[in-house]
Design a protein around this motif. Structure first.
Motif, short mmCIF file in Angstrom:
data_model
loop_
_atom_site.label_atom_id
_atom_site.label_comp_id
_atom_site.label_asym_id
_atom_site.label_seq_id
_atom_site.Cartn_x
_atom_site.Cartn_y
_atom_site.Cartn_z
N ASP A 6 22.62 3.77 41.81
CA ASP A 6 21.62 4.14 40.80
C ASP A 6 20.78 5.34 41.24
O ASP A 6 19.80 5.68 40.58
CB ASP A 6 20.70 2.96 40.51
N ARG A 7 21.18 5.99 42.34
CA ARG A 7 20.45 7.16 42.84
C ARG A 7 21.35 8.39 42.76
O ARG A 7 22.11 8.68 43.68
CB ARG A 7 19.99 6.92 44.28
N PRO A 8 21.29 9.13 41.65
CA PRO A 8 22.20 10.27 41.47
C PRO A 8 21.98 11.39 42.47
O PRO A 8 22.83 12.29 42.60
CB PRO A 8 21.91 10.73 40.04
N ASP A 9 20.86 11.38 43.18
CA ASP A 9 20.60 12.44 44.16
C ASP A 9 21.31 12.19 45.48
O ASP A 9 21.29 13.05 46.37
CB ASP A 9 19.09 12.55 44.41
N CYS A 10 21.92 11.02 45.63
CA CYS A 10 22.59 10.66 46.89
C CYS A 10 24.11 10.76 46.73
O CYS A 10 24.67 10.26 45.75
CB CYS A 10 22.22 9.24 47.31
N THR A 11 24.76 11.39 47.71
CA THR A 11 26.22 11.49 47.71
C THR A 11 26.76 11.02 49.05
O THR A 11 26.24 11.41 50.10
CB THR A 11 26.68 12.94 47.45
N VAL A 12 27.80 10.19 49.00
CA VAL A 12 28.46 9.73 50.21
C VAL A 12 29.85 10.36 50.26
O VAL A 12 30.60 10.34 49.29
CB VAL A 12 28.58 8.19 50.23
N TRP A 13 30.17 10.91 51.41
CA TRP A 13 31.45 11.56 51.65
C TRP A 13 32.29 10.66 52.56
O TRP A 13 31.86 10.34 53.68
CB TRP A 13 31.25 12.93 52.31
N LEU A 14 33.46 10.26 52.09
CA LEU A 14 34.33 9.36 52.84
C LEU A 14 35.49 10.17 53.43
O LEU A 14 36.31 10.70 52.69
CB LEU A 14 34.87 8.26 51.93
N VAL A 15 35.54 10.24 54.74
CA VAL A 15 36.59 11.00 55.43
C VAL A 15 37.59 10.01 56.01
O VAL A 15 37.25 9.20 56.88
CB VAL A 15 36.00 11.88 56.55
N GLU A 16 38.81 10.05 55.53
CA GLU A 16 39.84 9.10 55.94
C GLU A 16 41.19 9.82 55.96
O GLU A 16 41.58 10.45 54.98
CB GLU A 16 39.88 7.91 54.98
N SER A 17 41.91 9.71 57.08
CA SER A 17 43.16 10.45 57.23
C SER A 17 44.37 9.73 56.62
O SER A 17 45.39 10.36 56.35
CB SER A 17 43.43 10.73 58.72
N ASN A 18 44.26 8.42 56.38
CA ASN A 18 45.38 7.65 55.85
C ASN A 18 45.44 7.78 54.33
O ASN A 18 44.50 7.43 53.63
CB ASN A 18 45.24 6.19 56.27
#
Length: 214
Positions: free
Chosen positions: A91-103
């Motif tokens: 519910d916080r549009p100002d927050c972004t999570v970046w998921l780094v995964e090689s598989n």
């Protein structure tokens, strides 16, 4: 009551979240169990303790941060902690999570789980060493869970943390020896917080990361 339902109740008693977040987490868990039958996302021994062993373990990291906008999760795997964090702040549009995964297959799961839960994440299907150009240059938080010892984690995270930010790294009973080894090669500030899911566990909050002079 099933083992999974009992585990869910115990976890939610330890860490309050909104009804909307619980609903999204329920969707995530259902999808994870469906995909688990096709690809290896978590240890089969922990399937009945997803909430306490994985979700609660991820949620507790949020409580260590006052405010943030960009969060990079290294080696996201089945979404712990990165996707769970993103679900909790959906519910916080100002927050972004970046998921780094090689598989590749795990990235496919992460994308489908994000879609199904309506969660704002960016999935990067690369190793962290190659992903830097696609990531924010100075994220507020860099996390990694069950990826590597602290010495290697510092090497991975340094390009992202060298201008500031905090690394959040859940660790087990060997945390002190890992800190000692890392200090041979890195200067840093570290605050240790007891884990609410592991009596021997500690969460390392590392900042001011710089290589030791050679």
């Amino acid at each position: 009551m099933s083992e999974l339902a009992a585990d869910r109740a115990r976890a939610l008693a330890l860490r309050a979240v909104s009804r909307e977040t619980i609903a999204r987490l329920d969707v995530f868990v259902g999808l994870l169990l469906t995909w688990q039958s096709r690809i290896n996302l978590i240890s089969s021994n922990t399937a009945g303790q997803i909430w306490s062993r994985h979700i609660l373990d991820s949620l507790q990291l949020i409580d260590l941060v006052d405010s943030w906008r960009d969060w990079v999760d290294i080696g996201s795997g089945a979404g712990f902690p990165g996707l769970v964090v993103a679900i909790a702040v959906a519910d916080r549009p100002d927050c972004t999570v970046w998921l780094v995964e090689s598989n590749y297959k795990r990235c496919a799961f992460l994308r489908e789980a994000a879609r199904a839960t309506g969660t704002n994440v960016r999935v990067i299907n690369q190793k962290i060493e190659s992903a830097a150009v696609q990531l924010p240059p100075a994220p507020d938080i860099v996390s990694a869970r069950a990826v590597a010892p602290l010495l290697q984690l510092f090497e991975m995270a340094y390009p992202l943390l060298k201008t500031g930010g905090t690394g959040l790294f859940p660790k087990g009973q060997d945390v002190e020896s890992e800190l000692t080894e890392a200090a041979k090669y890195w200067r840093f500030k570290a605050v240790l917080t007891a884990s609410i899911t592991d009596l021997d566990g500690r969460i390392v909050a590392a900042s001011a990361l710089q290589p030791q002079p050679r």
